[in-house]
Design an enzyme around this catalytic site. Structure first.
Site, PDB file in Angstrom:
ATOM      1  N   HIS A  55      23.425  -5.053  -3.668  1.00  8.25           N
ATOM      2  CA  HIS A  55      24.589  -4.745  -2.837  1.00  8.25           C
ATOM      3  C   HIS A  55      24.158  -4.405  -1.408  1.00  8.25           C
ATOM      4  O   HIS A  55      23.857  -3.252  -1.105  1.00  8.25           O
ATOM      5  CB  HIS A  55      25.347  -3.569  -3.452  1.00  8.25           C
ATOM      6  CG  HIS A  55      25.792  -3.808  -4.856  1.00  8.25           C
ATOM      7  ND1 HIS A  55      24.925  -3.756  -5.935  1.00  8.25           N
ATOM      8  CD2 HIS A  55      27.013  -4.124  -5.361  1.00  8.25           C
ATOM      9  CE1 HIS A  55      25.598  -4.028  -7.036  1.00  8.25           C
ATOM     10  NE2 HIS A  55      26.857  -4.252  -6.730  1.00  8.25           N
ATOM     11  N   GLY A 144      26.023   5.280 -10.368  1.00  5.07           N
ATOM     12  CA  GLY A 144      26.377   3.884 -10.632  1.00  5.07           C
ATOM     13  C   GLY A 144      27.802   3.873 -11.151  1.00  5.07           C
ATOM     14  O   GLY A 144      28.674   3.239 -10.552  1.00  5.07           O
ATOM     15  N   PRO A 145      28.050   4.629 -12.237  1.00  3.50           N
ATOM     16  CA  PRO A 145      29.441   4.811 -12.654  1.00  3.50           C
ATOM     17  C   PRO A 145      30.160   5.609 -11.553  1.00  3.50           C
ATOM     18  O   PRO A 145      29.851   6.780 -11.329  1.00  3.50           O
ATOM     19  CB  PRO A 145      29.322   5.607 -13.958  1.00  3.50           C
ATOM     20  CG  PRO A 145      27.920   5.332 -14.439  1.00  3.50           C
ATOM     21  CD  PRO A 145      27.104   5.217 -13.191  1.00  3.50           C
ATOM     22  N   LEU A 146      31.061   4.979 -10.871  1.00  2.00           N
ATOM     23  CA  LEU A 146      31.635   5.583  -9.665  1.00  2.00           C
ATOM     24  C   LEU A 146      32.315   6.919  -9.963  1.00  2.00           C
ATOM     25  O   LEU A 146      32.935   7.108 -11.009  1.00  2.00           O
ATOM     26  CB  LEU A 146      32.621   4.603  -9.026  1.00  2.00           C
ATOM     27  CG  LEU A 146      31.935   3.390  -8.373  1.00  2.00           C
ATOM     28  CD1 LEU A 146      32.945   2.275  -8.099  1.00  2.00           C
ATOM     29  CD2 LEU A 146      31.231   3.800  -7.078  1.00  2.00           C
ATOM     30  N   ASN A 212      35.245   2.160   4.419  1.00  3.24           N
ATOM     31  CA  ASN A 212      35.185   0.791   4.948  1.00  3.24           C
ATOM     32  C   ASN A 212      36.368  -0.078   4.524  1.00  3.24           C
ATOM     33  O   ASN A 212      36.479  -1.243   4.905  1.00  3.24           O
ATOM     34  CB  ASN A 212      33.845   0.116   4.575  1.00  3.24           C
ATOM     35  CG  ASN A 212      33.647  -0.017   3.076  1.00  3.24           C
ATOM     36  OD1 ASN A 212      34.613  -0.047   2.323  1.00  3.24           O
ATOM     37  ND2 ASN A 212      32.403  -0.111   2.637  1.00  3.24           N
ATOM     38  N   ILE A 214      37.111  -1.603   1.978  1.00  5.87           N
ATOM     39  CA  ILE A 214      36.824  -2.820   1.193  1.00  5.87           C
ATOM     40  C   ILE A 214      36.294  -2.417  -0.172  1.00  5.87           C
ATOM     41  O   ILE A 214      35.472  -1.498  -0.291  1.00  5.87           O
ATOM     42  CB  ILE A 214      35.749  -3.685   1.903  1.00  5.87           C
ATOM     43  CG1 ILE A 214      36.283  -4.273   3.210  1.00  5.87           C
ATOM     44  CG2 ILE A 214      35.218  -4.795   0.985  1.00  5.87           C
ATOM     45  CD1 ILE A 214      37.306  -5.384   3.057  1.00  5.87           C
ATOM     46  N   HIS A 286      29.699  -7.165  -0.209  1.00  8.39           N
ATOM     47  CA  HIS A 286      29.590  -6.005  -1.101  1.00  8.39           C
ATOM     48  C   HIS A 286      28.449  -6.108  -2.108  1.00  8.39           C
ATOM     49  O   HIS A 286      27.587  -5.238  -2.152  1.00  8.39           O
ATOM     50  CB  HIS A 286      30.915  -5.776  -1.841  1.00  8.39           C
ATOM     51  CG  HIS A 286      30.758  -4.953  -3.080  1.00  8.39           C
ATOM     52  ND1 HIS A 286      30.728  -3.579  -3.058  1.00  8.39           N
ATOM     53  CD2 HIS A 286      30.555  -5.310  -4.383  1.00  8.39           C
ATOM     54  CE1 HIS A 286      30.525  -3.129  -4.277  1.00  8.39           C
ATOM     55  NE2 HIS A 286      30.421  -4.148  -5.110  1.00  8.39           N
ATOM     56  N   ARG A 382      33.106  28.464 -34.609  1.00  7.28           N
ATOM     57  CA  ARG A 382      33.356  28.750 -33.181  1.00  7.28           C
ATOM     58  C   ARG A 382      33.209  30.250 -32.924  1.00  7.28           C
ATOM     59  O   ARG A 382      32.724  30.664 -31.873  1.00  7.28           O
ATOM     60  CB  ARG A 382      34.733  28.240 -32.738  1.00  7.28           C
ATOM     61  CG  ARG A 382      35.883  28.918 -33.435  1.00  7.28           C
ATOM     62  CD  ARG A 382      37.231  28.414 -32.944  1.00  7.28           C
ATOM     63  NE  ARG A 382      38.293  28.925 -33.799  1.00  7.28           N
ATOM     64  CZ  ARG A 382      39.465  29.342 -33.360  1.00  7.28           C
ATOM     65  NH1 ARG A 382      39.755  29.305 -32.078  1.00  7.28           N
ATOM     66  NH2 ARG A 382      40.374  29.780 -34.195  1.00  7.28           N
ATOM     67  N   GLU A 436      38.114  18.176 -18.064  1.00  4.98           N
ATOM     68  CA  GLU A 436      36.936  17.942 -18.906  1.00  4.98           C
ATOM     69  C   GLU A 436      35.924  17.005 -18.234  1.00  4.98           C
ATOM     70  O   GLU A 436      34.719  17.211 -18.303  1.00  4.98           O
ATOM     71  CB  GLU A 436      37.353  17.340 -20.256  1.00  4.98           C
ATOM     72  CG  GLU A 436      38.243  18.239 -21.113  1.00  4.98           C
ATOM     73  CD  GLU A 436      39.710  18.147 -20.750  1.00  4.98           C
ATOM     74  OE1 GLU A 436      40.076  17.343 -19.870  1.00  4.98           O
ATOM     75  OE2 GLU A 436      40.519  18.897 -21.348  1.00  4.98           O
ATOM     76  N   ASP A 494      48.042  21.059 -35.279  1.00  4.10           N
ATOM     77  CA  ASP A 494      48.149  20.311 -34.021  1.00  4.10           C
ATOM     78  C   ASP A 494      48.180  18.802 -34.264  1.00  4.10           C
ATOM     79  O   ASP A 494      48.595  18.024 -33.393  1.00  4.10           O
ATOM     80  CB  ASP A 494      46.995  20.661 -33.069  1.00  4.10           C
ATOM     81  CG  ASP A 494      47.346  21.833 -32.159  1.00  4.10           C
ATOM     82  OD1 ASP A 494      48.529  22.225 -32.141  1.00  4.10           O
ATOM     83  OD2 ASP A 494      46.439  22.365 -31.490  1.00  4.10           O
ATOM     84  N   HIS A 498      44.926  15.668 -31.960  1.00  9.82           N
ATOM     85  CA  HIS A 498      43.882  16.669 -31.711  1.00  9.82           C
ATOM     86  C   HIS A 498      42.768  16.641 -32.755  1.00  9.82           C
ATOM     87  O   HIS A 498      41.815  17.409 -32.642  1.00  9.82           O
ATOM     88  CB  HIS A 498      44.511  18.071 -31.673  1.00  9.82           C
ATOM     89  CG  HIS A 498      45.220  18.360 -30.385  1.00  9.82           C
ATOM     90  ND1 HIS A 498      46.153  17.496 -29.850  1.00  9.82           N
ATOM     91  CD2 HIS A 498      45.115  19.395 -29.512  1.00  9.82           C
ATOM     92  CE1 HIS A 498      46.596  18.010 -28.705  1.00  9.82           C
ATOM     93  NE2 HIS A 498      45.981  19.144 -28.476  1.00  9.82           N
TER      94      HIS A 498
END
Ligand SMILES: Cc1ncc(C[n+]2csc(CCOP(=O)(O)OP(=O)(O)O)c2C)c(N)n1
Length: 691
Positions: A55, A144-146, A212, A214, A286, A382, A436, A494, A498
């Site tokens: 890129h 990389g994962p935006l 930019n 684009i 790009h 828990r 989350e 729930d 859930h």
């Protein structure tokens, strides 16, 4: 080239360290700046061309921003990429990786040779397609994962504020800068991240938006019309717009951001692929090589006649000088650090090394186990986790807890743990809000920053909302611990929205992620200990809402869960006919089934399997010993079968879920879905041909 005033002079106080560089006149002339930025552009074009993939657009467009930031503001020392008080630079738009690689090379990071630049995107190079912090020194996070980098940066900025409060400004005082693209800001996670940062008033976080207009499909107007400045302002940020090709405007905005009491967005209007004669300003620059003609044209436009990969000596000298400018600040930090009390210094170093306080942790685990041996407890795991945290968080002060608005359900805030807030960053519990995705990404950032072990809370079913960040934590080898409660149909009323069914299998599918599902109070303590010990991997603790009996009675200092699976209830006779395997809440069901089988004259043993990944890591012979030789194997887990065949074989019987759950009291659901001792015993008897 650098005037004495603007170079990174030794600062009397730490705050001056970070501010000094941007306050003076430009370290270089405009012509020199242009040539420095063009060096980035040339390396990006050439490396992408050589790799026949990559890129070029982002590095070419953002070269001016990066040049200003790295030569006038960023505090770093190429000789020590891990210097704890360096400013963090996060390239959230990881596809523009050549921007970082070019900078590292030009600034003099030793490992980033021109050979590595030439090996862009090749096997085993230091220049993978997207930046990976565990491969390349000087890369702060894996992007990389935006959107993830922005989320990480929020965590880094939280870590900085917390550690500054705990250890003092003279030890911790740095900024976190992010370069984010349109894609980063379109991703939903960006909203969670900026809202949290604004709320926590993380004023040392600065986002440089490569505005930019684009993206891959073309002009942003195809899909987006958000006013980013207004959006950030609404989230409590200072936000401004500048010409991203005007070095002075960029510098002025960064200097203002450094002085801001709020986190800052600087929307820098840029031209993607700046310099490319026909492809600049379009999506064509790009994500693919520009091609020989376009590169030739760009060289002419930019006034860059050098052959591919050649950086003229004058430009390299300017860059290398900029790389050396941080030495003085580093030395001044070393001196300040050496002057703090030795106990504080040792503690800071321990935390930064990621070393646990082994003795305190062992003592805390032992004390918790002794207490449980003396007074066994029937409780939800828990709640057992909360009890464990009461001692563990005292023994391990780098643990920072939190919950995505389910604190009372996740039990992640032990008594006495103060809240981390804009008013008091020394707190150790973060109310992440209903975020989350942002929470999990911020946790990665805290872990990457160093000095902190983040743990969180949400429902197991919402692990899906954390999954992208958990996957990156596993890839990058980050110690983050996710407490995920309400881990099956056992949560009851729930209902199916859930009730996790496929989530254990889905999480177990992620390499280098450790999924723990303890069966009682003692296993919960042990699994916590193991998760903490996982220095280079994330962990999930799947915990119940409903009460469970304590199955591990009597004191045993050994961590039996460390094997991943072990015999929790032996058969009464030698050579049992049946082995029952179970995790979490279903171990008690298997123990009951064992009794029923005994009443029918069938010897059965029960194996608890708190962690598949640890079990898989055992040598084959040990694994075989745990699996045993009984001819019938039955597994019980209130979830889908996927993954169990490795233990019970494809001819084993499985008692679990094959559909979504339902809304009803837990006891009724277990009966309805046939996850009961009777059904388990029946499954074993059927396999024995004695049904
Ligand atoms: C979560 C995620 N979705 C999709 C992609 C694939 N992708 C890479 S870059 C990009 C968008 C490019 O636009 P922009 O972010 O503005 O970057 P620029 O074109 O300015 O380089 C997309 C969709 C990705 N990397 N991450």
């Amino acid at each position: 080239m650098t005037s004495p005033k603007s170079s990174l002079a030794v600062a009397a106080t730490s705050t001056q360290d970070t501010a000094a560089r941007g306050d003076g006149p430009a370290p270089v002339t405009r012509a020199q700046h242009d040539r420095m930025a063009n060096a980035i552009r040339a390396l990006a074009m050439d490396a992408v061309e050589q790799a026949k993939s990559g890129h070029p657009g982002l590095p070419m467009g953002a070269a001016d921003i990066a040049t200003v930031l790295f030569t006038r503001f960023l505090k770093f020392d190429p000789a020590d990429p891990a210097w704890p008080d360096r400013d963090r630079f996060v390239l959230s738009a990881g596809h523009g990786s050549m921007l970082v690689y070019a900078l590292l090379h030009l600034l003099g990071y030793e490992a980033m040779t021109i050979k590595e630049i030439k090996r862009f995107r090749q096997l085993g190079s230091l220049t993978p397609g997207h930046p990976e912090n565990f491969i390349t020194a000087g890369v702060e996070t894996t992007t990389g994962p935006l959107g993830q980098g922005l989320g990480n940066a929020v965590g880094m900025a939280i870590a900085e504020r917390h550690l500054a409060t705990v250890f003092g400004q003279e030890v911790v005082d740095h900024h976190t800068y992010v370069l984010a693209s349109d894609g980063d800001l379109m991703e939903g996670i960006s909203q969670e991240a900026i809202a949290l940062a604004g709320h926590l008033k993380l004023n040392k976080l600065v986002v440089l938006f490569d505005d930019n207009g684009i993206s891959i499909d073309g002009p942003l107007s195809l899909s987006d019309s958000v006013d980013q400045v207004k959006r950030f302002e609404a989230a409590g940020w200072a936000a401004t717009r500048v010409d991203g090709h005007d070095p002075e405007a960029i510098a002025k905005a960064i200097a203002a951001a450094q002085a801001s009491a709020r986190p800052s967005l600087i929307a820098c209007r840029t031209t993607i692929g700046f310099g490319a004669p026909s492809k600049a300003g379009t999506e064509k620059s790009h994500g693919s090589p520009l091609g020989a003609d376009e590169i030739k044209g760009a060289r002419e436009r930019l006034g860059w006649p050098e052959p591919a990969f050649v950086i003229p000596a004058d430009v390299l000298a300017l860059w290398r000088n900029a790389g050396k400018a941080g030495k003085a600040a580093h030395q001044s930090w070393n001196d300040r650090f050496a002057a703090i009390p030795s106990a504080r210094r040792a503690e800071f170093e321990r935390r930064l090394r990621g070393e646990l306080p082994t003795e305190q942790l062992a003592a805390a685990v032992r004390a918790a186990k002794e207490k449980l041996a003396a007074t066994p407890k029937e409780t939800a795991t828990r709640a057992a986790s909360e009890t464990a945290l009461e001692t563990l968080t005292v023994a391990v002060p780098e643990m920072i807890g939190g919950s995505a608005d389910l604190t009372g359900s996740n039990n992640t805030r032990p008594k006495g743990m103060a809240v981390l807030s804009a008013a008091d960053y020394s707190g150790r519990f973060i109310h992440y809000g209903v975020r989350e995705h942002g929470m999990a990404s911020a946790m990665n950032g805290m872990s990457l920053h160093g000095g902190i072990i983040p743990y969180s809370g949400t429902f197991l079913v919402f692990s899906d909302y954390c999954r992208p960040a958990i996957r990156l934590a596993a890839l990058a080898g980050l110690r983050v611990i996710h407490v995920m409660t309400h881990d099956s149909i056992g949560l009851g009323e729930d209902g199916p929205t859930h009730q996790p069914v496929e989530h254990l299998a889905a999480l177990r599918a992620i390499p280098n992620l450790f999924v723990f599902r303890p069966c009682d109070t003692v296993e919960t303590v042990e699994c916590w200990q193991l998760a903490l010990r996982n220095a280079h991997a994330p962990s999930v603790l799947a915990l119940t809402r409903q009460n469970l009996p304590q199955l591990r009675l009597g004191f045993d200092n050994a961590n039996r869960c460390a094997a991943g699976a072990y015999e929790i209830a032996p058969a009464e006779k030698k050579d049992p006919e049946v082995s029952l395997f179970a995790t979490g809440s279903e171990v008690a069901i298997a123990v009951e089934a064992r009794k029923l089988l005994q009443e029918r004259g069938v010897a059965a043993r029960v194996v608890s399997v708190p962690c598949f990944e640890l079990f898989s890591a055992l040598p084959a012979a040990e694994r075989q010993k745990v699996v045993g030789t009984a001819k019938v194997k039955v597994a019980v887990e209130a979830a889908v079968r996927q993954g169990w065949d490795e233990i019970i074989g494809s001819d084993g019987a499985f008692v679990g879920m094959t559909s979504f759950g339902a809304s009803a009291p837990a006891k009724d659901l277990y009966k309805h879905f046939g996850i009961t001792p009777q059904k388990v015993a029946e499954a074993a008897l059927a396999k024995l041909g004695r049904a």
